[in-house]
Design a protein around this motif. Sequence first.
Motif, mmCIF file in Angstrom:
data_model
loop_
_atom_site.group_PDB
_atom_site.id
_atom_site.type_symbol
_atom_site.label_atom_id
_atom_site.label_comp_id
_atom_site.label_asym_id
_atom_site.label_seq_id
_atom_site.Cartn_x
_atom_site.Cartn_y
_atom_site.Cartn_z
ATOM 1 N N ILE A 8 -44.953 -16.114 -81.362
ATOM 2 C CA ILE A 8 -44.336 -14.947 -81.999
ATOM 3 C C ILE A 8 -43.245 -14.368 -81.096
ATOM 4 C CG2 ILE A 8 -44.739 -12.604 -82.845
ATOM 5 C CD1 ILE A 8 -47.578 -13.518 -83.626
ATOM 6 N N ARG A 9 -43.562 -14.203 -79.822
ATOM 7 C CA ARG A 9 -42.585 -13.620 -78.882
ATOM 8 C C ARG A 9 -41.345 -14.504 -78.761
ATOM 9 N NH1 ARG A 9 -45.855 -13.129 -75.070
ATOM 10 N NH2 ARG A 9 -46.450 -10.956 -75.384
ATOM 11 N N ASN A 10 -41.538 -15.815 -78.747
ATOM 12 C CA ASN A 10 -40.407 -16.738 -78.600
ATOM 13 C C ASN A 10 -39.503 -16.783 -79.830
ATOM 14 O OD1 ASN A 10 -41.293 -17.410 -76.048
ATOM 15 N ND2 ASN A 10 -42.306 -19.307 -76.687
ATOM 16 N N ASN A 11 -39.992 -16.262 -80.957
ATOM 17 C CA ASN A 11 -39.221 -16.317 -82.202
ATOM 18 C C ASN A 11 -39.115 -14.939 -82.852
ATOM 19 O OD1 ASN A 11 -38.947 -19.457 -82.823
ATOM 20 N ND2 ASN A 11 -41.011 -19.116 -82.032
ATOM 21 N N LEU A 12 -39.199 -13.916 -82.043
ATOM 22 C CA LEU A 12 -39.309 -12.560 -82.566
ATOM 23 C C LEU A 12 -38.125 -12.177 -83.451
ATOM 24 C CD1 LEU A 12 -41.648 -10.638 -82.179
ATOM 25 C CD2 LEU A 12 -40.383 -9.501 -80.355
ATOM 26 N N ASP A 13 -36.938 -12.680 -83.124
ATOM 27 C CA ASP A 13 -35.749 -12.315 -83.898
ATOM 28 C C ASP A 13 -35.744 -12.939 -85.291
ATOM 29 O OD1 ASP A 13 -35.483 -14.838 -82.627
ATOM 30 O OD2 ASP A 13 -33.327 -14.813 -82.963
ATOM 31 N N LYS A 14 -36.589 -13.945 -85.528
ATOM 32 C CA LYS A 14 -36.627 -14.622 -86.821
ATOM 33 C C LYS A 14 -37.735 -14.108 -87.735
ATOM 34 C CE LYS A 14 -35.202 -18.958 -84.597
ATOM 35 N NZ LYS A 14 -35.632 -20.331 -84.267
ATOM 36 N N LEU A 15 -38.669 -13.354 -87.192
ATOM 37 C CA LEU A 15 -39.909 -13.051 -87.898
ATOM 38 C C LEU A 15 -39.925 -11.634 -88.455
ATOM 39 C CD1 LEU A 15 -42.380 -14.588 -85.281
ATOM 40 C CD2 LEU A 15 -41.643 -15.639 -87.417
ATOM 41 N N ILE A 16 -40.386 -11.508 -89.701
ATOM 42 C CA ILE A 16 -40.682 -10.212 -90.308
ATOM 43 C C ILE A 16 -42.120 -10.277 -90.833
ATOM 44 C CG2 ILE A 16 -40.101 -8.568 -92.125
ATOM 45 C CD1 ILE A 16 -37.250 -9.626 -92.080
ATOM 46 N N PHE A 17 -42.942 -9.330 -90.404
ATOM 47 C CA PHE A 17 -44.343 -9.274 -90.822
ATOM 48 C C PHE A 17 -44.546 -8.102 -91.773
ATOM 49 C CE2 PHE A 17 -44.449 -11.649 -86.927
ATOM 50 C CZ PHE A 17 -45.519 -12.524 -87.035
ATOM 51 N N TYR A 18 -45.289 -8.343 -92.853
ATOM 52 C CA TYR A 18 -45.571 -7.301 -93.839
ATOM 53 C C TYR A 18 -47.087 -7.233 -94.048
ATOM 54 C CZ TYR A 18 -45.082 -4.508 -98.125
ATOM 55 O OH TYR A 18 -45.146 -3.522 -99.075
ATOM 56 N N TYR A 19 -47.668 -6.123 -93.587
ATOM 57 C CA TYR A 19 -49.116 -5.945 -93.640
ATOM 58 C C TYR A 19 -49.508 -5.046 -94.809
ATOM 59 C CZ TYR A 19 -49.742 -8.038 -89.008
ATOM 60 O OH TYR A 19 -49.781 -8.907 -87.948
ATOM 61 N N GLY A 20 -50.651 -5.356 -95.416
ATOM 62 C CA GLY A 20 -51.173 -4.503 -96.476
ATOM 63 C C GLY A 20 -51.895 -3.294 -95.904
ATOM 64 N N ALA A 21 -51.819 -2.182 -96.630
ATOM 65 C CA ALA A 21 -52.486 -0.960 -96.177
ATOM 66 C C ALA A 21 -53.970 -0.966 -96.511
ATOM 67 C CB ALA A 21 -51.816 0.259 -96.805
ATOM 68 N N THR A 22 -54.368 -1.816 -97.455
ATOM 69 C CA THR A 22 -55.779 -1.903 -97.853
ATOM 70 C C THR A 22 -56.201 -3.368 -97.927
ATOM 71 O OG1 THR A 22 -55.147 -1.840 -100.194
ATOM 72 C CG2 THR A 22 -55.700 0.267 -99.145
ATOM 73 N N ASP A 23 -55.830 -4.141 -96.937
ATOM 74 C CA ASP A 23 -56.037 -5.592 -96.943
ATOM 75 C C ASP A 23 -57.309 -5.920 -96.179
ATOM 76 O OD1 ASP A 23 -55.930 -8.345 -96.781
ATOM 77 O OD2 ASP A 23 -53.802 -8.421 -96.276
ATOM 78 N N HIS A 24 -58.333 -6.387 -96.889
ATOM 79 C CA HIS A 24 -59.619 -6.675 -96.245
ATOM 80 C C HIS A 24 -59.619 -8.004 -95.492
ATOM 81 C CE1 HIS A 24 -61.336 -3.136 -97.981
ATOM 82 N NE2 HIS A 24 -61.069 -3.540 -99.217
ATOM 83 N N TRP A 25 -58.573 -8.821 -95.672
ATOM 84 C CA TRP A 25 -58.427 -10.033 -94.863
ATOM 85 C C TRP A 25 -57.664 -9.745 -93.568
ATOM 86 C CZ3 TRP A 25 -61.198 -14.136 -95.069
ATOM 87 C CH2 TRP A 25 -61.688 -14.641 -96.268
#
Length: 323
Positions: A253-270
């Motif tokens: 993740i750190r080596n590719n940080l400029d390429k990555l966008i993460f989208y987390y759910g606010a009520t995601d049980h996984w």
Amino acid sequence: MDEMESIATDQRDDPHTHFDYCCGVATEVLKFGSLHLRSEHKVLFLIIPGNPGVVGFYKTFMQTLHSMFEYRHPVWAVSHAGHCQPPAPMDMVEDADSAAEGDPFGLNGQIQHKLVFIRKHVPRETSLVLVGHSIGCYIILEIIKRDPELKVLKALMLFPTIERMALSPQGKLMTPLLCNFRFIAYLPLFLLSLLPEGLKARLIRAALGSIPSLDQFVVQPTVGLLSGDCAANAMYMGAQEMRKVLERDNTTIRNNLDKLIFYYGATDHWCPVQYYHDIKQDLPNGDFRLCEHGYRHAFVLDAGQEVAKMVVEWIRRDLDMKT
């Protein structure tokens, strides 16, 4: 195909479904835009699904991406090996002995399956926008790590299950079922597979009836999942996810940080909100976003269009600079 016909093909918004063998296993590819990449295609959107890895679930999401970029960029999705029922007379596996030896239905086999697909069908000069959903995000991180020469323009991680899956609320419930008792489900799944297609579709609509804005495109792919060995293969992969998706791969993740966008759910049980806060703390320079719209982990059930519109806004500037 002449130039005018080529342009017309790219602008049609009709999906094309293609089955082929990849790593010796029947693989479904859903395509919006060109069926084959040519020199003028500078960018390909490639969807890596969650589990079950059924490409038909993503039809609305893909169609929205394709149309919002004015049909300029092909949008493809590749199924997980063994998760889509192949058409007759195509067998699920090309060579049973080779399939047993390579474990293509396991998590590592699925990663290798995607790498082989990309090497076979995507020219090295084509830039990729990888879109992962759930375990597809873990697979994308592995793809980037194992083939660092890939031209990945952006990798979009939707509801990412990239760490501590067995410790998540849903993981605590599903781990014993998937790892120890999944074989109990095989008989009822077999009996369901014998039902007429129309009856299976009615049962699925009834089971999903509590979702008021259900995307009707997901019904038929679910019917296919209940045929043959597809559901069993999905459960087998799920059991390996519980055992193998442990620590977050901060190095990749750190080596590719400029390429990555993460989208987390606010009520995601996984993938509970705590995982979002943890990754933000560990990697403060990354692009980590928390859902403000109440979308479920399985967003394709009722929010494929809305999530696609968000994705377009996130990356429009990067694509305009590229093209």
